[in-house]
Design a protein around this motif. Structure first.
Motif, PDB file in Angstrom:
ATOM      1  N   ALA A   2       0.835  -1.195   0.000  1.00 28.45           N
ATOM      2  CA  ALA A   2       0.000   0.000   0.000  1.00 28.45           C
ATOM      3  C   ALA A   2       0.873   1.250   0.000  1.00 28.45           C
ATOM      4  O   ALA A   2       1.967   1.261   0.551  1.00 28.45           O
ATOM      5  N   ALA A   3       0.352   2.280  -0.651  1.00 30.17           N
ATOM      6  CA  ALA A   3       1.077   3.546  -0.702  1.00 30.17           C
ATOM      7  C   ALA A   3       1.167   4.161   0.691  1.00 30.17           C
ATOM      8  O   ALA A   3       0.240   4.063   1.493  1.00 30.17           O
ATOM      9  N   LEU A   4       2.301   4.785   0.970  1.00 31.47           N
ATOM     10  CA  LEU A   4       2.459   5.496   2.233  1.00 31.47           C
ATOM     11  C   LEU A   4       1.609   6.756   2.195  1.00 31.47           C
ATOM     12  O   LEU A   4       1.637   7.495   1.206  1.00 31.47           O
ATOM     13  N   LEU A  31       8.922  10.072  -1.317  1.00 33.96           N
ATOM     14  CA  LEU A  31       8.330  10.144   0.018  1.00 33.96           C
ATOM     15  C   LEU A  31       8.940   9.096   0.943  1.00 33.96           C
ATOM     16  O   LEU A  31       9.295   9.397   2.085  1.00 33.96           O
ATOM     17  N   SER A  32       9.090   7.886   0.455  1.00 31.96           N
ATOM     18  CA  SER A  32       9.655   6.811   1.266  1.00 31.96           C
ATOM     19  C   SER A  32      11.090   7.128   1.691  1.00 31.96           C
ATOM     20  O   SER A  32      11.464   6.948   2.860  1.00 31.96           O
ATOM     21  N   PRO A 107       4.281   9.854  11.436  1.00 34.02           N
ATOM     22  CA  PRO A 107       3.071   9.281  12.050  1.00 34.02           C
ATOM     23  C   PRO A 107       3.333   7.887  12.611  1.00 34.02           C
ATOM     24  O   PRO A 107       4.175   7.139  12.100  1.00 34.02           O
ATOM     25  N   ALA A 108       2.607   7.537  13.640  1.00 39.24           N
ATOM     26  CA  ALA A 108       2.802   6.256  14.335  1.00 39.24           C
ATOM     27  C   ALA A 108       2.640   5.057  13.416  1.00 39.24           C
ATOM     28  O   ALA A 108       3.276   4.028  13.620  1.00 39.24           O
ATOM     29  N   TYR A 112       8.724   3.487   9.738  1.00 34.48           N
ATOM     30  CA  TYR A 112       9.941   4.084  10.277  1.00 34.48           C
ATOM     31  C   TYR A 112       9.768   4.559  11.705  1.00 34.48           C
ATOM     32  O   TYR A 112      10.737   4.912  12.355  1.00 34.48           O
ATOM     33  N   HIS A 113       8.536   4.618  12.161  1.00 33.58           N
ATOM     34  CA  HIS A 113       8.257   5.174  13.485  1.00 33.58           C
ATOM     35  C   HIS A 113       8.587   4.146  14.564  1.00 33.58           C
ATOM     36  O   HIS A 113       8.032   3.065  14.602  1.00 33.58           O
ATOM     37  N   ASN A 114       9.519   4.487  15.417  1.00 31.67           N
ATOM     38  CA  ASN A 114       9.919   3.587  16.497  1.00 31.67           C
ATOM     39  C   ASN A 114      10.272   4.457  17.703  1.00 31.67           C
ATOM     40  O   ASN A 114      11.376   4.958  17.803  1.00 31.67           O
ATOM     41  N   GLN A 115       9.325   4.612  18.583  1.00 35.11           N
ATOM     42  CA  GLN A 115       9.511   5.476  19.747  1.00 35.11           C
ATOM     43  C   GLN A 115      10.728   5.062  20.583  1.00 35.11           C
ATOM     44  O   GLN A 115      11.390   5.906  21.164  1.00 35.11           O
ATOM     45  N   ASP A 116      11.027   3.777  20.646  1.00 40.92           N
ATOM     46  CA  ASP A 116      12.144   3.321  21.465  1.00 40.92           C
ATOM     47  C   ASP A 116      13.476   3.883  21.011  1.00 40.92           C
ATOM     48  O   ASP A 116      14.399   4.035  21.800  1.00 40.92           O
ATOM     49  N   ARG A 117      13.609   4.202  19.738  1.00 40.10           N
ATOM     50  CA  ARG A 117      14.868   4.735  19.229  1.00 40.10           C
ATOM     51  C   ARG A 117      15.164   6.119  19.790  1.00 40.10           C
ATOM     52  O   ARG A 117      16.295   6.571  19.769  1.00 40.10           O
ATOM     53  N   TYR A 118      14.137   6.805  20.251  1.00 40.46           N
ATOM     54  CA  TYR A 118      14.298   8.182  20.652  1.00 40.46           C
ATOM     55  C   TYR A 118      14.419   8.354  22.149  1.00 40.46           C
ATOM     56  O   TYR A 118      14.459   9.443  22.648  1.00 40.46           O
TER      57      TYR A 118
END
Length: 119
Positions: A2-4, A31-32, A107-108, A112-118
């Motif tokens: 699916a498209a991002l 975009l990706s 966006p969650a 690429y979204h990984n809260q633990d990395r931050y």
């Protein structure tokens, strides 16, 4: 696959311009790539600054700013620009702000979204 979705925080006019210039496949790739850059590049800049590699960090900030400008006037652009020109003593705080601003743009639901990395 699916498209991002385009994040709501991106400039609608800039996105329309990109869609007019690029095919849908090319736009999706752009975009990706940028979303992956949002995830990686600010943390790299912060790491370079923490290691004292200021000139390399400034060059990376310039590169990151250039890519971000395609998507409108995002807050990360101003922060990257400040990293390019501010005195060295201001850079650690600016780098932290850049990482947080980039994180807020992802966006969650993005892969690429990984809260633990931050943390």
């Amino acid at each position: 696959m699916a498209a991002l979705p385009v994040p709501d925080s991106f400039d609608a006019a800039a996105i329309a311009d990109l869609r007019a210039i690029f095919s849908e496949v090319e736009f999706e790739r752009l975009l990706s790539v940028f979303m992956a850059e949002l995830d990686v590049r600010p943390r790299l800049i912060a790491d370079l600054i923490s290691r004292g590699e200021v000139e390399t960090a400034r060059a990376e900030a310039h590169r990151f700013k250039g890519g971000a400008m395609y998507f409108g006037r995002l807050p990360v652009i101003d922060l990257a620009e400040r990293i390019e020109v501010e005195p060295d003593r201001a850079l650690p705080a600016l780098a932290s702000l850049l990482v947080e601003a980039a994180r807020a743009l992802i966006p969650a639901e993005y892969p690429y979204h990984n809260q633990d990395r931050y943390r």
